[in-house]
Design a protein around this motif. Sequence first.
Motif, PDB file in Angstrom:
ATOM      1  N   ALA A  70     -13.886  15.577 -43.066  1.00 57.46           N
ATOM      2  CA  ALA A  70     -14.969  15.174 -42.155  1.00 57.46           C
ATOM      3  C   ALA A  70     -14.463  15.061 -40.719  1.00 57.46           C
ATOM      4  O   ALA A  70     -15.154  15.407 -39.771  1.00 57.46           O
ATOM      5  N   LYS A  71     -13.245  14.570 -40.564  1.00 56.22           N
ATOM      6  CA  LYS A  71     -12.679  14.363 -39.222  1.00 56.22           C
ATOM      7  C   LYS A  71     -12.027  15.611 -38.651  1.00 56.22           C
ATOM      8  O   LYS A  71     -11.757  15.677 -37.449  1.00 56.22           O
ATOM      9  N   GLY A  72     -11.665  16.557 -39.544  1.00 56.82           N
ATOM     10  CA  GLY A  72     -10.814  17.657 -39.105  1.00 56.82           C
ATOM     11  C   GLY A  72      -9.442  17.109 -38.758  1.00 56.82           C
ATOM     12  O   GLY A  72      -8.791  17.553 -37.805  1.00 56.82           O
ATOM     13  N   ARG A  73      -8.975  16.129 -39.525  1.00 50.08           N
ATOM     14  CA  ARG A  73      -7.714  15.457 -39.233  1.00 50.08           C
ATOM     15  C   ARG A  73      -6.555  16.242 -39.829  1.00 50.08           C
ATOM     16  O   ARG A  73      -6.616  16.661 -40.987  1.00 50.08           O
ATOM     17  N   PRO A  74      -5.476  16.441 -39.049  1.00 55.96           N
ATOM     18  CA  PRO A  74      -4.310  17.131 -39.612  1.00 55.96           C
ATOM     19  C   PRO A  74      -3.790  16.373 -40.846  1.00 55.96           C
ATOM     20  O   PRO A  74      -3.724  15.149 -40.838  1.00 55.96           O
ATOM     21  N   PRO A 157      -9.411   5.886 -41.207  1.00 59.04           N
ATOM     22  CA  PRO A 157      -9.027   6.188 -39.825  1.00 59.04           C
ATOM     23  C   PRO A 157     -10.247   5.948 -38.937  1.00 59.04           C
ATOM     24  O   PRO A 157     -11.324   5.602 -39.433  1.00 59.04           O
ATOM     25  N   SER A 158     -10.117   6.126 -37.645  1.00 60.35           N
ATOM     26  CA  SER A 158     -11.259   5.990 -36.761  1.00 60.35           C
ATOM     27  C   SER A 158     -12.308   7.058 -37.103  1.00 60.35           C
ATOM     28  O   SER A 158     -11.961   8.176 -37.487  1.00 60.35           O
ATOM     29  N   ALA A 159     -13.597   6.692 -36.949  1.00 59.19           N
ATOM     30  CA  ALA A 159     -14.686   7.537 -37.430  1.00 59.19           C
ATOM     31  C   ALA A 159     -15.134   8.558 -36.379  1.00 59.19           C
ATOM     32  O   ALA A 159     -16.324   8.700 -36.106  1.00 59.19           O
ATOM     33  N   ASN A 160     -14.169   9.250 -35.778  1.00 55.98           N
ATOM     34  CA  ASN A 160     -14.473  10.277 -34.785  1.00 55.98           C
ATOM     35  C   ASN A 160     -13.917  11.613 -35.262  1.00 55.98           C
ATOM     36  O   ASN A 160     -13.049  11.644 -36.139  1.00 55.98           O
ATOM     37  N   ILE A 161     -14.403  12.705 -34.672  1.00 56.55           N
ATOM     38  CA  ILE A 161     -13.757  13.995 -34.890  1.00 56.55           C
ATOM     39  C   ILE A 161     -12.342  13.860 -34.333  1.00 56.55           C
ATOM     40  O   ILE A 161     -12.144  13.306 -33.248  1.00 56.55           O
ATOM     41  N   PRO A 165     -12.226  10.775 -28.254  1.00 56.03           N
ATOM     42  CA  PRO A 165     -12.114   9.324 -28.053  1.00 56.03           C
ATOM     43  C   PRO A 165     -12.651   8.580 -29.279  1.00 56.03           C
ATOM     44  O   PRO A 165     -13.631   9.009 -29.890  1.00 56.03           O
ATOM     45  N   SER A 166     -12.019   7.476 -29.636  1.00 58.10           N
ATOM     46  CA  SER A 166     -12.450   6.723 -30.811  1.00 58.10           C
ATOM     47  C   SER A 166     -13.847   6.150 -30.593  1.00 58.10           C
ATOM     48  O   SER A 166     -14.247   5.880 -29.469  1.00 58.10           O
ATOM     49  N   PRO A 167     -14.591   5.950 -31.694  1.00 62.74           N
ATOM     50  CA  PRO A 167     -15.969   5.449 -31.571  1.00 62.74           C
ATOM     51  C   PRO A 167     -16.001   3.921 -31.551  1.00 62.74           C
ATOM     52  O   PRO A 167     -15.413   3.272 -32.406  1.00 62.74           O
ATOM     53  N   VAL A 194      -9.990  -0.868 -28.634  1.00 62.69           N
ATOM     54  CA  VAL A 194      -8.828  -0.010 -28.898  1.00 62.69           C
ATOM     55  C   VAL A 194      -8.350  -0.320 -30.324  1.00 62.69           C
ATOM     56  O   VAL A 194      -8.648  -1.387 -30.863  1.00 62.69           O
ATOM     57  N   GLU A 195      -7.608   0.625 -30.902  1.00 61.69           N
ATOM     58  CA  GLU A 195      -7.216   0.501 -32.297  1.00 61.69           C
ATOM     59  C   GLU A 195      -6.190  -0.614 -32.520  1.00 61.69           C
ATOM     60  O   GLU A 195      -5.674  -1.196 -31.566  1.00 61.69           O
ATOM     61  N   SER A 196      -5.881  -0.825 -33.788  1.00 56.92           N
ATOM     62  CA  SER A 196      -4.914  -1.864 -34.151  1.00 56.92           C
ATOM     63  C   SER A 196      -3.512  -1.520 -33.643  1.00 56.92           C
ATOM     64  O   SER A 196      -3.181  -0.360 -33.420  1.00 56.92           O
ATOM     65  N   ARG A 247      -2.849  15.656 -30.572  1.00 55.45           N
ATOM     66  CA  ARG A 247      -3.724  15.393 -29.447  1.00 55.45           C
ATOM     67  C   ARG A 247      -4.600  14.196 -29.834  1.00 55.45           C
ATOM     68  O   ARG A 247      -5.042  14.069 -30.960  1.00 55.45           O
ATOM     69  N   HIS A 248      -4.879  13.319 -28.871  1.00 51.49           N
ATOM     70  CA  HIS A 248      -5.571  12.091 -29.237  1.00 51.49           C
ATOM     71  C   HIS A 248      -6.431  11.574 -28.101  1.00 51.49           C
ATOM     72  O   HIS A 248      -6.069  11.720 -26.946  1.00 51.49           O
ATOM     73  N   TYR A 249      -7.525  10.954 -28.460  1.00 50.35           N
ATOM     74  CA  TYR A 249      -8.379  10.211 -27.524  1.00 50.35           C
ATOM     75  C   TYR A 249      -8.922  11.082 -26.393  1.00 50.35           C
ATOM     76  O   TYR A 249      -9.316  10.566 -25.354  1.00 50.35           O
TER      77      TYR A 249
HETATM   78 MG    MG Z   1      -7.839   7.670 -34.678  1.00 53.44          MG
END
Ligand code: MG
Length: 388
Positions: A70-74, A157-161, A165-167, A194-196, A247-249
């Motif tokens: 769903a995220k396209g996360r590596p 994980p964060s619920a973004n593609i 940027p994180s949601p 911001v995340e934990s 790549r992030h955020y």
């Molecule tokens: Mg994240």
Amino acid sequence: MSDAPEKRGKPTTVLIVVDPSGSAERLEAELGEAARVLRDGGTVAFPTETVYGLGGNALDRRAVARIFAAKGRPQDNPLIVHIADMGALESIASSVLPGARALADRFWPGPLTLILPKSDAIPDEVTAGLDSVAVRMPSHPVAAALIRAAGVPVAAPSANISGRPSPTSAEHVWHDMAGRIDMLVDGGSADIGVESTVIDMTCSPPMILRPGGITLEEIREVIPETVVLTGGEGLDGPAKSPGLRHRHYSPEAQMWLVIGEWDAQVDEIKSRAAAEVRLGRRVGLLVSTETAAKLCTWIRDCGGEGPVGEIIVAEIGSRNDASQVASGLFDGMRRLDAAEVDMMLAESYDARGMGLAIMNRLMRAAGGRIIRVQGEAGNDLISEKSIE
Ligand code: MG
Ligand code: AMP
């Protein structure tokens, strides 16, 4: 609802709205259907005190695979496992060393993630094959009630593609994830923004791999020798924090981060923005309330000869209150993207306290597009390396 979207003809995401201020019992009852989706191997996005998470049953490989898809996360970027009570920790980590116990006692439930040796119950897909696992107990009432009602540890994980940027609101999640996940629980906005903080407890002294909602200073009150991962160890070879490789955020428009004394930053933002506007471009400014106030008359008068673009300002909070800036940061990036700016200019902040997490996210969002002006933005305790 028990089938994942890809199994059904037309992918749909069910949206439910809950009131986070309701009693724990009421929340658990309202979240019964969401809990069932999790138990059945589906994916549910939900608010936490940091950002929105995309949850799946951490003990179910197929559910975990759906999160990555769903995220396209590596695949090599491991997930954090979320729990609702201390008892669950024993089944996730094979050992909980005294330092980890002390941090959990002090900061859980809350925005701190502990890296511990992994137990066999956790599938390799969750940890990307590592022999350690990341665990956190969130304090958000909706997250806590959902995990309790599901009765399973929740990988989230964060619920973004991936890469975006994180949601921090249900709207952000809907924008990225509608049609890709089974359910979204709208429980208002995530406060911290911001995340934990991720801290590796398998090494000595413990090492912060990602600065976040619990500050370095707070952690050092419990474990004074705590260090912060510096530099780009993640770029090749086995990484301490696999997330660093990616790549992030990043907003869609390229973001430039201005670092230096505040007055010099404001001057630089003015002159860069003016140059872009003269080229007919739309410029997004990701700035504090104070900077926006300083720029407002100037922006009105900005223009001049040739084609004239536009300046769009996203005010993200007071420079004197890092928690406001953290809370508005990702929303500001997303608002500027929604306004279809051609590029963004971002102000920088003191890297103490929550400022370390803010600067870490800004540096990574800028991806090396740093403009240095006169003077120091941060302080001499924390090197620039530790925010990259
Ligand atoms: Mg994240
Ligand atoms: P996210 O949930 O997307 O905000 O990211 C979770 C972060 O925790 C990423 O930076 C991961 O690389 C990191 N992480 C998760 N599990 C581990 C682990 N076992 N060892 C080191 N870092 C981890």
